[in-house]
Design a protein around this motif. Sequence first.
Motif, PDB file in Angstrom:
ATOM      1  N   THR A 140      -3.033 -22.037  19.466  1.00  0.00           N
ATOM      2  CA  THR A 140      -3.123 -22.575  18.097  1.00  0.00           C
ATOM      3  C   THR A 140      -2.084 -23.653  17.832  1.00  0.00           C
ATOM      4  O   THR A 140      -1.768 -23.942  16.683  1.00  0.00           O
ATOM      5  CB  THR A 140      -2.945 -21.439  17.062  1.00  0.00           C
ATOM      6  N   ASN A 141      -1.576 -24.227  18.900  1.00  0.00           N
ATOM      7  CA  ASN A 141      -0.584 -25.310  18.777  1.00  0.00           C
ATOM      8  C   ASN A 141       0.649 -24.888  17.993  1.00  0.00           C
ATOM      9  O   ASN A 141       1.129 -25.601  17.102  1.00  0.00           O
ATOM     10  CB  ASN A 141      -1.215 -26.545  18.130  1.00  0.00           C
ATOM     11  N   GLY A 142       1.145 -23.684  18.308  1.00  0.00           N
ATOM     12  CA  GLY A 142       2.437 -23.272  17.775  1.00  0.00           C
ATOM     13  C   GLY A 142       2.425 -22.410  16.532  1.00  0.00           C
ATOM     14  O   GLY A 142       3.482 -22.218  15.919  1.00  0.00           O
ATOM     15  N   LEU A 143       1.273 -21.857  16.154  1.00  0.00           N
ATOM     16  CA  LEU A 143       1.254 -20.982  14.985  1.00  0.00           C
ATOM     17  C   LEU A 143       1.837 -19.613  15.320  1.00  0.00           C
ATOM     18  O   LEU A 143       1.697 -19.116  16.438  1.00  0.00           O
ATOM     19  CB  LEU A 143      -0.172 -20.805  14.465  1.00  0.00           C
ATOM     20  N   CYS A 144       2.480 -19.017  14.338  1.00  0.00           N
ATOM     21  CA  CYS A 144       2.974 -17.649  14.487  1.00  0.00           C
ATOM     22  C   CYS A 144       1.800 -16.685  14.333  1.00  0.00           C
ATOM     23  O   CYS A 144       0.663 -17.119  14.083  1.00  0.00           O
ATOM     24  CB  CYS A 144       4.026 -17.355  13.424  1.00  0.00           C
ATOM     25  N   PHE A 145       2.064 -15.390  14.472  1.00  0.00           N
ATOM     26  CA  PHE A 145       1.002 -14.411  14.224  1.00  0.00           C
ATOM     27  C   PHE A 145       1.522 -13.322  13.290  1.00  0.00           C
ATOM     28  O   PHE A 145       2.598 -12.772  13.504  1.00  0.00           O
ATOM     29  CB  PHE A 145       0.492 -13.776  15.511  1.00  0.00           C
ATOM     30  N   VAL A 146       0.727 -13.034  12.258  1.00  0.00           N
ATOM     31  CA  VAL A 146       1.067 -11.997  11.289  1.00  0.00           C
ATOM     32  C   VAL A 146       0.322 -10.726  11.656  1.00  0.00           C
ATOM     33  O   VAL A 146      -0.902 -10.650  11.507  1.00  0.00           O
ATOM     34  CB  VAL A 146       0.705 -12.444   9.854  1.00  0.00           C
ATOM     35  N   PHE A 147       1.048  -9.727  12.135  1.00  0.00           N
ATOM     36  CA  PHE A 147       0.421  -8.483  12.566  1.00  0.00           C
ATOM     37  C   PHE A 147       0.166  -7.508  11.420  1.00  0.00           C
ATOM     38  O   PHE A 147      -0.784  -6.734  11.455  1.00  0.00           O
ATOM     39  CB  PHE A 147       1.289  -7.799  13.625  1.00  0.00           C
ATOM     40  N   ALA A 148       1.016  -7.523  10.422  1.00  0.00           N
ATOM     41  CA  ALA A 148       0.879  -6.572   9.320  1.00  0.00           C
ATOM     42  C   ALA A 148       1.406  -7.198   8.043  1.00  0.00           C
ATOM     43  O   ALA A 148       2.194  -8.153   8.081  1.00  0.00           O
ATOM     44  CB  ALA A 148       1.630  -5.282   9.637  1.00  0.00           C
ATOM     45  N   ARG A 149       0.966  -6.638   6.895  1.00  0.00           N
ATOM     46  CA  ARG A 149       1.385  -7.184   5.606  1.00  0.00           C
ATOM     47  C   ARG A 149       1.550  -6.068   4.581  1.00  0.00           C
ATOM     48  O   ARG A 149       0.822  -5.069   4.613  1.00  0.00           O
ATOM     49  CB  ARG A 149       0.351  -8.187   5.103  1.00  0.00           C
ATOM     50  N   PHE A 150       2.517  -6.250   3.706  1.00  0.00           N
ATOM     51  CA  PHE A 150       2.769  -5.285   2.632  1.00  0.00           C
ATOM     52  C   PHE A 150       1.684  -5.445   1.568  1.00  0.00           C
ATOM     53  O   PHE A 150       1.529  -6.516   0.982  1.00  0.00           O
ATOM     54  CB  PHE A 150       4.146  -5.548   2.024  1.00  0.00           C
ATOM     55  N   CYS A 151       0.945  -4.363   1.315  1.00  0.00           N
ATOM     56  CA  CYS A 151      -0.095  -4.366   0.299  1.00  0.00           C
ATOM     57  C   CYS A 151       0.082  -3.171  -0.629  1.00  0.00           C
ATOM     58  O   CYS A 151       0.627  -2.140  -0.235  1.00  0.00           O
ATOM     59  CB  CYS A 151      -1.480  -4.307   0.944  1.00  0.00           C
ATOM     60  N   TYR A 152      -0.404  -3.308  -1.847  1.00  0.00           N
ATOM     61  CA  TYR A 152      -0.283  -2.214  -2.809  1.00  0.00           C
ATOM     62  C   TYR A 152      -1.500  -2.192  -3.729  1.00  0.00           C
ATOM     63  O   TYR A 152      -2.234  -3.193  -3.854  1.00  0.00           O
ATOM     64  CB  TYR A 152       0.998  -2.358  -3.632  1.00  0.00           C
ATOM     65  N   THR A 153      -1.712  -1.047  -4.366  1.00  0.00           N
ATOM     66  CA  THR A 153      -2.801  -0.901  -5.334  1.00  0.00           C
ATOM     67  C   THR A 153      -2.265  -0.562  -6.722  1.00  0.00           C
ATOM     68  O   THR A 153      -3.007  -0.621  -7.697  1.00  0.00           O
ATOM     69  CB  THR A 153      -3.785   0.194  -4.897  1.00  0.00           C
ATOM     70  N   SER A 154      -1.019  -0.176  -6.818  1.00  0.00           N
ATOM     71  CA  SER A 154      -0.386   0.142  -8.105  1.00  0.00           C
ATOM     72  C   SER A 154       1.128  -0.008  -7.974  1.00  0.00           C
ATOM     73  O   SER A 154       1.631  -0.328  -6.901  1.00  0.00           O
ATOM     74  CB  SER A 154      -0.743   1.564  -8.547  1.00  0.00           C
ATOM     75  N   HIS A 155       1.861   0.238  -9.080  1.00  0.00           N
ATOM     76  CA  HIS A 155       3.323   0.121  -9.094  1.00  0.00           C
ATOM     77  C   HIS A 155       3.779  -1.281  -8.701  1.00  0.00           C
ATOM     78  O   HIS A 155       4.666  -1.469  -7.865  1.00  0.00           O
ATOM     79  CB  HIS A 155       3.957   1.164  -8.176  1.00  0.00           C
ATOM     80  N   LYS A 156       3.171  -2.265  -9.328  1.00  0.00           N
ATOM     81  CA  LYS A 156       3.442  -3.666  -9.018  1.00  0.00           C
ATOM     82  C   LYS A 156       4.927  -4.020  -9.104  1.00  0.00           C
ATOM     83  O   LYS A 156       5.488  -4.608  -8.183  1.00  0.00           O
ATOM     84  CB  LYS A 156       2.636  -4.553  -9.967  1.00  0.00           C
ATOM     85  N   SER A 157       5.573  -3.636 -10.200  1.00  0.00           N
ATOM     86  CA  SER A 157       6.979  -4.011 -10.407  1.00  0.00           C
ATOM     87  C   SER A 157       7.886  -3.384  -9.356  1.00  0.00           C
ATOM     88  O   SER A 157       8.783  -4.044  -8.811  1.00  0.00           O
ATOM     89  CB  SER A 157       7.436  -3.593 -11.812  1.00  0.00           C
ATOM     90  N   ALA A 158       7.656  -2.098  -9.072  1.00  0.00           N
ATOM     91  CA  ALA A 158       8.477  -1.401  -8.077  1.00  0.00           C
ATOM     92  C   ALA A 158       8.292  -2.018  -6.697  1.00  0.00           C
ATOM     93  O   ALA A 158       9.260  -2.191  -5.942  1.00  0.00           O
ATOM     94  CB  ALA A 158       8.119   0.075  -8.051  1.00  0.00           C
TER      95      ALA A 158
END
Length: 227
Positions: A140-158
């Motif tokens: 990909t000509n030097g792109l990084c790879f994102v294996f995982a991501r922080f996701c949530y369904t509630s408690h937005k502020s926390a």
Amino acid sequence: MKFGKIDYLNLLPFHVYLKRSALSSYKKAAIEYKKGVPSRQNTALRRKSVDAAIISSVQSSRKNYKSLDFGIVAKHEVKSVLVRKNSPPQKDAASASSNALAAVLGLNGEVIIGDRALRAYINEGADKFIDLAKLWHERTNGLCFVFARFCYTSHKSACKRLVRGFLKTQKNASIKIPRYILQNYSKSRQISQKDILEYLKLISYHIGKKEKKALKLFLKQVKNLKK
């Protein structure tokens, strides 16, 4: 807030941050209780048995999830997401993203991830494996790879406070791994302390514009595979 925790070395700095943070002892206990591999956290968040988790990036685009700019990113090589050369096809049940990445890259061997993969890479030698993040970077000509991501369904502020606090420590390079924690992980994972520290240099956690571009491309290619 019930939080799902991936119990891998690549999140060790985050685990240390949680131990040092101002979270109540009850919440800390809940985080420990909900630990598991990425695929397990995918299921836990989908079934709402946790309110937030770091899940496989390939699952992070679900419409009912909100995501924050924190995840597990490999800028180049990673050493813990591999395909064993000259092996029969076999998915790793622990990770949806890694299996999908192997498919996107056209690899058909045994997928192996996490601390088990890192230990095999160190003990058996790099020539026995294909490093998926490294191959993605090259194609990909030097792109990084994102294996995982922080996701949530509630408690937005926390969730936002938690992520903001951790990413601030990373920006200031203020997270140090206490010796006793490093010793414990080294013993339990059968990986030397030196190798753990070297491995952590390959991982970053902030998902900025470049990381989002890489993730968007990956998700597009996964979608194309299904057509």
